[in-house]
Design an enzyme around this catalytic site. Structure first.
Site, short mmCIF file in Angstrom:
data_model
loop_
_atom_site.label_atom_id
_atom_site.label_comp_id
_atom_site.label_asym_id
_atom_site.label_seq_id
_atom_site.Cartn_x
_atom_site.Cartn_y
_atom_site.Cartn_z
N THR A 15 0.83 -1.21 0.00
CA THR A 15 0.00 0.00 0.00
C THR A 15 0.87 1.26 0.00
O THR A 15 0.72 2.13 -0.86
CB THR A 15 -0.91 0.02 1.25
OG1 THR A 15 -1.62 -1.22 1.29
CG2 THR A 15 -1.87 1.17 1.24
N LYS A 209 1.99 4.41 18.48
CA LYS A 209 2.08 5.80 17.99
C LYS A 209 2.20 6.77 19.17
O LYS A 209 2.95 7.75 19.12
CB LYS A 209 0.85 6.14 17.13
CG LYS A 209 0.80 5.31 15.83
CD LYS A 209 -0.57 5.41 15.18
CE LYS A 209 -0.67 4.56 13.93
NZ LYS A 209 -2.05 4.40 13.44
P1 NAP Z 1 1.62 -3.92 2.91
O1 NAP Z 1 0.64 -3.37 1.97
O2 NAP Z 1 1.33 -5.22 3.58
O3 NAP Z 1 3.01 -4.04 2.10
C1 NAP Z 1 4.14 -4.66 2.63
C2 NAP Z 1 5.17 -4.80 1.51
O4 NAP Z 1 6.38 -5.33 2.06
C3 NAP Z 1 4.75 -5.74 0.39
O5 NAP Z 1 5.18 -5.25 -0.85
C4 NAP Z 1 5.51 -7.04 0.72
O6 NAP Z 1 5.82 -7.81 -0.44
C5 NAP Z 1 6.78 -6.48 1.31
N1 NAP Z 1 7.43 -7.39 2.29
C6 NAP Z 1 6.97 -7.79 3.48
N2 NAP Z 1 7.87 -8.58 4.10
C7 NAP Z 1 8.93 -8.68 3.26
C8 NAP Z 1 10.17 -9.36 3.31
N3 NAP Z 1 10.51 -10.11 4.37
N4 NAP Z 1 11.01 -9.23 2.26
C9 NAP Z 1 10.67 -8.46 1.19
N5 NAP Z 1 9.52 -7.78 1.09
C10 NAP Z 1 8.65 -7.89 2.11
O7 NAP Z 1 1.96 -2.88 4.07
P2 NAP Z 1 1.70 -1.31 4.07
O8 NAP Z 1 0.28 -1.05 4.41
O9 NAP Z 1 2.27 -0.72 2.84
O10 NAP Z 1 2.53 -0.86 5.37
C11 NAP Z 1 3.94 -0.76 5.35
C12 NAP Z 1 4.41 -0.13 6.66
O11 NAP Z 1 3.87 1.18 6.79
C13 NAP Z 1 4.01 -0.87 7.92
O12 NAP Z 1 5.01 -0.75 8.90
C14 NAP Z 1 2.74 -0.14 8.36
O13 NAP Z 1 2.49 -0.25 9.75
C15 NAP Z 1 3.13 1.28 8.02
N6 NAP Z 1 1.98 2.16 7.81
C16 NAP Z 1 0.98 1.80 7.00
C17 NAP Z 1 -0.10 2.65 6.83
C18 NAP Z 1 -1.25 2.29 5.94
O14 NAP Z 1 -2.22 3.03 5.91
N7 NAP Z 1 -1.17 1.22 5.18
C19 NAP Z 1 -0.13 3.87 7.53
C20 NAP Z 1 0.94 4.23 8.35
C21 NAP Z 1 2.01 3.36 8.48
P3 NAP Z 1 4.66 -8.43 -1.39
O15 NAP Z 1 4.03 -7.24 -2.07
O16 NAP Z 1 5.38 -9.31 -2.33
O17 NAP Z 1 3.72 -9.15 -0.46
N1 HSE Z 2 -4.30 0.40 10.64
C1 HSE Z 2 -3.86 1.72 10.95
C2 HSE Z 2 -5.08 2.56 11.33
C3 HSE Z 2 -3.12 2.27 9.74
O1 HSE Z 2 -6.21 2.08 11.19
O2 HSE Z 2 -4.91 3.67 11.83
C4 HSE Z 2 -2.34 3.54 10.00
O3 HSE Z 2 -1.33 3.38 10.90
#
Ligand code: NAP
Ligand code: HSE
Length: 434
Positions: A15, A209
């Site tokens: 994402t 957070k």
């Molecule tokens: P996500 O959609 O699950 O994406 C994770 C990515 O990391 C995927 O591309 C996955 O590969 C890759 N990955 C995971 N483990 C791996 C490994 N061991 N080796 C290589 N690649 C690996 O997660 P996200 O939502 O983008 O979130 C990423 C980070 O940002 C997290 O720490 C989350 O807490 C933080 N965050 C997210 C949000 C949000 O709204 N989503 C907001 C604030 C912070 P594949 O694509 O091949 O599965």
């Molecule tokens: N799952 C988290 C939320 C994403 O709902 O706030 C952002 O950190």
């Protein structure tokens, strides 16, 4: 950093990672011209788990690898962006990058809250910064606000709604009368909750957070093991209804409060908040953080706390910050070794307590006398008669209690639980005056 083009190694293309790609594709030139040419950037390596997945955007296949270490080791990579999540592989990756002298940008709140002590020590030792704007409240620039814009203040309190998923679930339970499982299903179907929603609903995502905010506000890394955390899993429509009858809403609140003796209170739990408080009107998956500084007074930061665009926007701002970096720009380094965290039993608020009791004469007096023995005053009661069943054998009896330390309330309730009129354990919510 002084490179003509900043070479980015992107670990994670989910994402947020793919959102970073999109922003740089769309606005790379604009960002460069806004920084008089100093913020030219290029993504030079991308690590993912599964190479066969179809990826968003025009990403050249040769950029992808399944090796996280390749992202760090690639000589054309100057900075590592960690967006894989989790605390194990991410820790190894960030450590390796710092030790190689490559700054890190991360959105991983769990990693920083649980292993920040080790990582910031390495950051200091290697003189290599970690930037983490995306780790708290998604697109709201709250880290830079606390660290930079409010640097002239003592931060007296931080009150946040910083998990969008919980806020959405509580709102749907309040406004549409959904049960917890129904509201959770909706949040998952809409893509708000994480694939594994555990940390969203058990309070820990918000607590991580709050730990980060508290740490940057007070200069020492708050040990997550000493933080009081409760989630929304056990919140019932009945308590939400009673809250509303009494003029409150139920919100998952994260608080960091500096008390008069210099101690820091930190807690995350579903709490009663007056319907008239500004945080009560934070709806949907939105986040808000209310900060009180001794000179600033109160300030409210509001916006989208999750999702691709808002979170990637914060990552890109950190990348630009890194291009402006100088020897002294270290992202964040703790400047105190420890601080005085107040034990949860010593923190005081007023309370809502719901007792499920047998409907017999003297029940209120029995409970009230135990509370009185513990010097806990009652400011009100609420016990609506079930219109469908006015002669019910069991009733719900709500007591609103005057401010007292939580530890004292626990002792009193342990005693109340021994009364034979109790049919269930009492349900407690703090009433946060803020
Ligand atoms: P996500 O959609 O699950 O994406 C994770 C990515 O990391 C995927 O591309 C996955 O590969 C890759 N990955 C995971 N483990 C791996 C490994 N061991 N080796 C290589 N690649 C690996 O997660 P996200 O939502 O983008 O979130 C990423 C980070 O940002 C997290 O720490 C989350 O807490 C933080 N965050 C997210 C949000 C949000 O709204 N989503 C907001 C604030 C912070 P594949 O694509 O091949 O599965
Ligand atoms: N799952 C988290 C939320 C994403 O709902 O706030 C952002 O950190």
């Amino acid at each position: 950093m002084s490179c003509s083009v900043l070479g980015i190694g992107l670990a994670g293309f989910g994402t947020v990672g793919s959102g970073v790609w999109k922003i740089l594709e769309e606005h790379g030139r604009l960002i460069e011209s806004r920084s008089q040419g100093s913020a030219a950037m290029e993504i030079r390596k991308i690590a993912v788990r599964d190479l066969s997945k179809k990826r968003e955007g025009n990403t050249p296949a040769e950029l992808f690898t399944t090796s996280l270490m390749e992202v760090v080791e690639n000589p054309s990579v100057d900075i590592v962006v960690e967006l894989i999540g989790g605390t194990e592989a991410a820790f190894d990756l960030v450590t390796k990058a710092l030790k190689a002298g490559k700054p890190v940008v991360t959105g991983n709140k769990a990693l920083l809250a649980e292993r920040g002590t080790e990582l910031f020590a390495i950051s200091k030792e290697t003189n290599t910064p970690i930037y983490f704007e995306a780790a708290v409240a998604g697109g709201i620039p709250i880290i830079k606000a606390v660290q930079q814009s409010l640097v002239g203040n003592q931060i007296e309190s931080i009150a946040g709604i910083i998990n969008g998923t919980s806020n959405y679930i509580l709102q749907r339970m309040t406004e549409a009368g959904l049960s917890y499982p129904e509201a959770l299903k909706e949040a998952k179907d809409l893509g708000y909750a994480e694939a594994d929603e555990t940390l969203d609903v058990n309070g820990w995502d918000a607590a991580h957070k709050a730990i980060i905010l508290g740490s940057i506000a007070h200069g020492f890394l708050i040990n997550y093991k000493n933080v009081y955390v409760r989630g929304i899993e056990k919140v019932t429509p009945l308590d939400i209804q009673f809250a509303s009858d009494l003029g409150y809403v139920v919100k998952l609140l994260s608080l960091v409060i500096a008390n008069k003796d210099g101690g820091i209170e930190i807690r995350t739990q579903p709490s009663f908040l007056s319907k008239t408080h500004i945080l009560a009107s934070v709806h949907d998956v939105f986040n808000a953080v209310a900060i009180k500084g001794d000179h600033l007074g109160e300030s409210l930061f509001y916006g989208r706390g999750a999702g691709q665009g808002p979170t990637a926007s914060s990552v890109v701002s950190d990348l630009v910050e890194a291009t402006r970096g100088s020897e002294t720009n270290m992202g964040f380094l703790p400047y105190k070794k420890t601080g005085d965290l107040v034990d949860i039993d010593d923190t005081a608020t007023s309370y809502y307590v719901r007792f499920s009791v047998t409907d017999r004469p003297g029940v209120i007096a029995d409970i009230a006398s135990v509370l009185a023995k513990h010097e806990i005053g009652i400011s009100g009661t609420h016990s609506p008669v079930d219109a469908d069943n006015p002669d019910a054998e069991f009733v719900e009896m709500v007591f609103l209690l005057h401010t007292c330390p939580f530890g004292r309330l626990k002792l009193a309730l342990a005693e109340v639980e021994n009364l034979d009129c109790l049919t269930n354990r009492p349900v407690v919510f703090r009433i946060e005056a803020l």
